[in-house]
Design a protein around this motif. Structure first.
Motif, PDB file in Angstrom:
ATOM      1  N   TYR B 774      32.739 -57.996 -35.358  1.00 56.10           N
ATOM      2  CA  TYR B 774      32.583 -59.580 -34.189  1.00 56.10           C
ATOM      3  C   TYR B 774      30.664 -58.664 -33.820  1.00 56.10           C
ATOM      4  O   TYR B 774      30.121 -58.344 -33.538  1.00 56.10           O
ATOM      5  CB  TYR B 774      32.876 -59.031 -32.937  1.00 56.10           C
ATOM      6  CG  TYR B 774      34.256 -58.960 -32.700  1.00 56.10           C
ATOM      7  CD1 TYR B 774      34.376 -60.820 -32.586  1.00 56.10           C
ATOM      8  CD2 TYR B 774      35.349 -58.478 -32.434  1.00 56.10           C
ATOM      9  CE1 TYR B 774      35.581 -61.614 -32.204  1.00 56.10           C
ATOM     10  CE2 TYR B 774      35.980 -59.152 -32.407  1.00 56.10           C
ATOM     11  CZ  TYR B 774      36.923 -60.645 -32.106  1.00 56.10           C
ATOM     12  OH  TYR B 774      37.686 -61.317 -32.301  1.00 56.10           O
ATOM     13  N   ASN B 775      30.219 -59.884 -34.721  1.00 55.44           N
ATOM     14  CA  ASN B 775      28.493 -60.022 -35.360  1.00 55.44           C
ATOM     15  C   ASN B 775      27.517 -60.048 -34.204  1.00 55.44           C
ATOM     16  O   ASN B 775      28.101 -61.255 -34.079  1.00 55.44           O
ATOM     17  CB  ASN B 775      27.776 -59.729 -36.264  1.00 55.44           C
ATOM     18  CG  ASN B 775      27.920 -58.581 -37.247  1.00 55.44           C
ATOM     19  OD1 ASN B 775      28.222 -57.293 -36.786  1.00 55.44           O
ATOM     20  ND2 ASN B 775      29.071 -58.897 -37.958  1.00 55.44           N
ATOM     21  N   SER B 790      29.857 -63.764 -29.995  1.00 52.89           N
ATOM     22  CA  SER B 790      30.177 -63.167 -31.706  1.00 52.89           C
ATOM     23  C   SER B 790      30.683 -65.112 -31.596  1.00 52.89           C
ATOM     24  O   SER B 790      31.446 -65.426 -30.897  1.00 52.89           O
ATOM     25  CB  SER B 790      31.294 -62.093 -32.358  1.00 52.89           C
ATOM     26  OG  SER B 790      31.306 -62.398 -32.974  1.00 52.89           O
ATOM     27  N   PRO B 793      34.103 -63.950 -36.464  1.00 49.90           N
ATOM     28  CA  PRO B 793      34.584 -63.258 -37.266  1.00 49.90           C
ATOM     29  C   PRO B 793      35.824 -62.875 -38.144  1.00 49.90           C
ATOM     30  O   PRO B 793      36.245 -61.954 -38.973  1.00 49.90           O
ATOM     31  CB  PRO B 793      35.671 -62.462 -35.986  1.00 49.90           C
ATOM     32  CG  PRO B 793      35.505 -64.172 -34.888  1.00 49.90           C
ATOM     33  CD  PRO B 793      35.353 -65.173 -35.396  1.00 49.90           C
TER      34      PRO B 793
END
Lengths: 323, 804
Positions: B774-775, B790, B793
């Motif tokens: 999860y950026n 985010s 994913p």
């Protein structure tokens, strides 16, 4: 059809696993920081207000103030005189108030030092600028831009010196025998920046290039300005009150127009401007954030020495009608 | 103003009076430079043997750009230009032609001046991959290139092969927001990259808010990124140049490619006519996610029809009149459209028939066209004249109508609001290349560009029940003119030392103001031996137009604006040096240091709104300086069934403005200290490509308010020490005061090819963000503190294509 069905199903699966997700963002452990509000005015008893900052997501998270109730607060001047401050009021809401017998003077430089248990020492310096006197207060009736009506134009004349100067301007309009309460009490109660007007329903406007922005943001701006447009010039700050039959001022035999022109140090100007920008943009999510300004080492807030000059005029409304 | 009084690299404002003289002077300089080339060329015409010609791919007939041509005695060396042309002065009797991924060829040139059309065969016939293309350097440093085969092999979001995202895997180049195509090159902002397709500037390179780039990878022949030494023929941006060349069309036979993807499909057709003299190329791409999702959206949105799609079309036609004259026409059109429509009909509270209709649409896109004439004046002198048109437009429309039918009359209320912004650029260029000596090649040229900026145009009309109609129109148009001349000399000082030195002279005229700049550039490449190269460069660049943007996500309301009286052109000075070492022509190790100083870069002031409002945009902008420095490393394995590269960039990028952040320096939003990419391509069989790419980088920066305090000054500007009517102040230590956690992501993909009798089919499968990391896309404030949002994913893709 089968392909389309499968693709649709696939997209839904993708979307379902790819939807938005909130993840905790660790901004580190919050630690309360001391806040100083110390605006000292020439000729007035100096007061200093100490408080704590609190987490942005918890406005009730102001901590116990025991440390700032027992802070060591002192101001020294150029003559190495040291004034110790004592707490007079552990403020019920937010701040603790400290006072001393210091009555600041113009052109004097003051050094503030505060020691609060558990914090590094807080330090700052300010020099009180000369008060720029209001030369005269006047009025006239002029044609205004709105439907060719008339306006009562109130003027505050002053002469800006050649040096760089920063100002804070406030005015008051009161009706009948009502006096702006701060006029007589200014010597006793320190600095008071009063409400813009005592006649709360009166409409006024200004096209003055210096304080025009004040009009624009009157309800969320500190009325500060620099002298870069008027350096070394005489200048007339103008306030216009459009006149019509229903104007509230005609309910009184006379009105009083009062002006206060504060001379402030640059630090106070920068501090005020950062607050102005914050207030102006607070409800708008599409703005760049505004860092707050401080001139106090190891703390938030402001330490500023200021001076002021006051002028007022009583105007009979019959004279206005005569125009 | 006299030319001799102008300081290098400093933009100066001239007066109105000087403008005509200035234009005349620049014309004179430019014409003198071009004339000088021609005179020198004529005087030397008979002295040396000149070998010139074009180099093509044997299969497609596409020009091979950047191919190396060297005499066998190693005394003369040159590279093919964007048209595959070369000209080499030599005393040798043979030359060697080589190109990465192709079999080299030795050609005898026993006669005098010779013009050749050469074809090279690709290595594809054997099992090795041979697809990476970082080996070409055109004799200059700070250059990156990815072959289209590499780009086709890399796993990408939603299966859409993307040139811009592929370049994000190379050192010194970083991405912006998660999943978007923005390029951050050596600490510069995305608007500082000049992105050209067939020589035309593309002003908005994003589809779907940056998730996809506007470049259809199937339509591209080559893409070269200049990030260190930027040849003087390029100007107008300060950080980098991405020079993309479209395919010309197969010169030998009819070919095509049809590709079906998860959210879009595309096709490519190419052929030749007129006995191979005329080639044509056509490609088109369109999303159909709107068509697939429409039934679901309609149900969810209570009858509203919401749609989004984008398309792009590339066309290119070339015609060979004879060996000396060739004409190219390129066309690109791309559009994004979002729309929503809502209709309602019923009865109101009074029982009258009531109908409502609401339409909203947002449309944006580029339209470009180029006409180029290649003129081989003589074997030593190649000329190209280009006519360019580029138009970027954003159009937003919002209309509403309401109708009430009474027994006696119809009451109708309507309003219609239209908002437009855009930029149009019409240019003409003349470029000349001349090989005057075996060791010397000179490039020179002039260009004239006319810009029309339409930053903020509104048209609104309202009519109501009493037939009262009002139409408000607010139109802002700004015009700018750019005049530029350049020259560049490439000298092989002795066998292994190549010097490039040049200057770009640039002037910009806008709103009665003139800016003038000299942009010197120099580059030294020293090939110590076949395996070790050193390089150093100084490059000064200028940028006369600015992009008002905050998100760097490529939103359509990002607006291009010219320099003005108060907003000055950006100036950048970059110093770089590096080396490259190869081990047995298999493993390549390279590193480069850079320092970039930028002046007059723009940033929104503290508290300024970045949406259009009533105030002049110039009042919301502050100009200041920026600094970026760092070191880039790259290790590549180029041959064998395994190809891979690792790149690492350690860098810092900061900004400083007088009135922003109290004058203190602060980190640039995408100042990522560490940026590592690892790419592996594996071809275990002739019909299978496996690929994986992994990115690890420092997070981006954001400005967050974590602390508040009370001021004794209230929200009304009053100071009340004795009462508790205090105002609240947000404590922000500095702009960009927090960095998000490290970003990392793994993408994997596989291409399965199957050769049929008349076509080859390829099935591509892959996953973007394979291990569900999860950026953060952005950070938002909630009552429970700050949250990172985010959105991607894990995103699998599938793509099916047929090539014939």
């Amino acid at each position: 059809m089968n392909l389309k069905h499968n693709l649709s199903l696939y997209i839904l699966v993708v979307i379902s696993v790819s939807c938005m997700k909130n993840i905790e963002f660790d901004t580190g452990e919050f630690s309360h920081q001391p806040v100083v509000n110390a605006i000292i005015c020439a000729g007035d008893t100096a007061k200093i207000f100490l408080s704590y900052s609190f987490p942005s997501y918890d406005e009730n998270g102001v901590p116990n103030q025991s440390e700032i109730d027992t802070a060591f607060v002192q101001i020294s001047d150029n003559m190495d005189s040291i004034y110790h401050f004592t707490v007079i009021n552990a403020h019920e809401d937010h701040a603790s108030v400290y006072v001393s017998n210091l009555i600041p003077s113009v052109n004097e430089t003051y050094q503030l030092r505060i020691f609060i248990n558990g914090f590094e020492s807080l330090e700052s310096t300010t020099t009180i600028p000369n008060a720029i006197s209001i030369d005269s207060i006047g009025y006239t009736v002029v044609q205004n831009d709105i439907e060719e009506g008339l306006s009562l134009q109130l003027s505050t004349w002053f002469k800006d010196p050649p040096s760089d100067n920063f100002y804070y301007y406030k005015f008051s309009i009161s009706g009948g025998e009502w006096q702006p309460y701060w006029i007589d009490s200014i010597q006793d109660h320190g600095v008071r920046f009063v409400y813009a007007q005592e006649l709360f329903d009166i409409y006024w406007e200004t096209h003055d290039p210096l304080i025009g922005e004040i009009n624009k943001f009157m309800k969320n701006r500190l009325p500060v300005f620099t002298d870069h447009l008027i350096n070394d010039m005489s200048y007339d700050l103008k306030i216009d009150i459009p006149l019509d039959a229903s104007s509230e001022i005609f309910n009184y035999d006379s009105i009083m127009f009062s002006s206060v022109l504060y001379s402030i140090p640059p630090d106070f100007y920068y501090y005020s401007e950062s607050i102005n920008q914050q207030y102006a943009s607070r409800e708008n999510p599409f703005v760049e954030p505004v860092p707050d300004y401080t001139n106090i080492k190891n703390a938030r807030g402001i330490f500023a020495g200021i001076s002021n000059s006051v002028g007022s005029i009583r105007i009979a409304t019959s004279k206005i009608k005569a125009f | 103003m006299k030319i001799g009084q102008i300081d290098c690299g400093v933009h100066k404002v001239t007066t109105q009076k000087d403008s005509r003289g200035l234009i005349i002077q620049i014309h004179k300089i430019a014409i003198a430079l071009v004339g000088l080339l021609l005179i020198i060329n004529l005087s030397l015409n008979a002295q040396k043997k000149t070998v010139c010609g074009y180099i093509f791919d044997a299969f497609s007939g596409e020009a091979l750009i950047g191919a190396t041509v060297v005499s066998t005695n190693q005394l003369s060396r040159t590279y093919t230009n964007n048209y595959g042309f070369f000209s080499l002065n030599t005393i040798s009797d043979s030359i060697v032609v080589s190109y990465v991924g192709y079999q080299s060829k030795k050609i005898s040139v026993l006669k005098g001046d010779t013009c050749l059309n050469l074809v090279l065969n690709s290595w594809n016939e054997i099992r090795e991959v041979k697809v990476t293309g970082h080996g070409k350097n055109y004799g200059i440093s700070g250059i990156s290139e990815l072959s289209m085969k590499t780009i086709q092999s890399l796993p990408v979001i939603a299966g859409e092969k993307d040139i811009l995202k592929s370049f994000q895997t190379l050192p010194g180049v970083q991405g912006g927001v998660e999943g978007t195509s923005g390029l951050i090159v050596r600490g510069g902002s995305p608007d500082q990259n000049l992105i050209l397709i067939d020589g035309v500037t593309v002003y908005n390179v994003n589809h779907l808010f940056g998730i996809f780039s506007v470049f259809n990878a199937d339509a591209i022949n080559t893409a070269v990124l200049y990030k260190g030494y930027i040849p003087p023929r390029f100007g107008g941006r300060v950080s980098s140049v991405l020079d993309i060349t479209m395919k010309e069309g197969n010169r030998n036979s009819f070919h095509g490619n049809i590709s079906l993807g998860l959210i879009s499909s595309k096709f490519v057709l190419e052929d030749n006519v007129n006995n191979h003299k005329t080639t044509w190329f056509l490609s088109a791409r369109r999303t159909y996610i709107d068509l697939l999702l429409r039934p679901f959206i309609k149900n969810m949105a209570d009858g509203a029809i919401i749609g989004y799609h984008f398309y792009d079309v590339n066309v290119k036609v070339s015609h060979l009149f004879n060996q000396n004259h060739k004409l190219y026409f390129s066309f690109y059109s791309g559009r994004d459209k979002y729309s929503s429509e809502y209709d309602f009909m019923g009865k109101n509270e009074e029982g009258l028939t009531f109908s409502e209709n609401s339409n909203e649409s947002l449309l944006w896109g580029n339209l470009t066209g180029t006409l180029r004439w290649n003129w081989l004046i003589n074997p030593r002198t190649f000329s190209n004249i280009t006519l360019i048109a580029s138009d970027y437009k954003m159009l937003s429309n919002n209309s509403y109508s309401q109708q009430i039918n009474d027994s006696s009359h119809i009451a109708k209320n309507t309003y219609d609001i239209e908002y437009q912004s855009g930029i149009r650029d019409l240019s003409v260029k003349w470029d000349v290349e001349c090989s005057i000596l075996p060791m010397v090649k000179i490039e020179s040229g002039i260009s004239y560009s006319s810009f029309l900026f339409k930053p903020d145009n509104n048209i609104s009309s309202v009519s109501n029940m009493i037939d009262y109609n009002t139409i408000d129109t607010s139109v802002t148009k700004l015009y700018g003119t750019e005049l530029a001349a350049y020259f560049n000399t490439q000298c092989t000082l002795w066998n292994n030392l190549i010097l490039n030195a040049g200057m770009r002279i640039n002037s910009f005229f806008v709103d009665n103001k003139k800016y003038f700049a000299l942009e010197p550039r120099i580059n030294l490449n020293w090939n110590l031996n076949k395996e070790l190269k050193f390089s150093m460069a100084y490059c000064q660049t200028g940028q006369n137009i600015h992009l008002l943007t905050r998100s760097n996500m490529g939103l359509p309301n990002d607006t291009w604006l010219p320099s003005t009286t108060t907003i000055k052109p950006v100036v950048s000075k970059q110093y770089s040096c590096g080396f490259e070492k190869s081990f047995r022509n298999t493993i390549y190790v390279s590193t480069e240091l850079f320092l970039k100083k930028m002046n007059n870069i723009s940033e929104f002031k503290d508290g300024a709104s970045y949406l259009w409002g009533n105030s002049d945009w110039q009042n919301r902008i502050e100009q200041g300086s920026g600094r970026a420095y760092g070191i880039e490393f790259m290790v590549e394995k180029k041959t064998g069934v395994w190809n891979a590269w690792v790149s690492y960039t350690l860098s810092k990028s900061v900004r400083q403005f007088i009135t922003i952040n109290h004058g203190q320096e602060f980190p640039y939003k995408y100042n990522r200290r560490h940026y590592i990419t690892l790419v592996a391509l594996f071809k275990p069989k002739k019909n299978v490509d496996l690929s994986a790419s992994w990115v690890l980088s420092s997070g981006f920066w954001a400005t967050l308010v974590t602390e508040k305090y009370y001021s004794a000054i209230d929200n009304y500007g009053n100071y009340f020490p004795d009462i508790s009517n205090y105002g609240t102040i947000e404590h922000i230590e500095s702009r960009n005061n927090f960095r998000t956690p490290a970003y990392h992501r793994l993408d994997i993909g596989i291409n399965l090819h199957k050769q049929r009798k008349k076509f080859t089919r390829t099935l591509s499968l892959g996953v973007y963000n394979a291990y569900f990391k999860y950026n953060p896309l952005y950070i938002k404030y909630t009552n429970d503190g700050f949250k990172m949002i985010s959105i991607v994913p894990f995103l699998p893709y599938i793509n099916y294509s047929i090539e014939f």
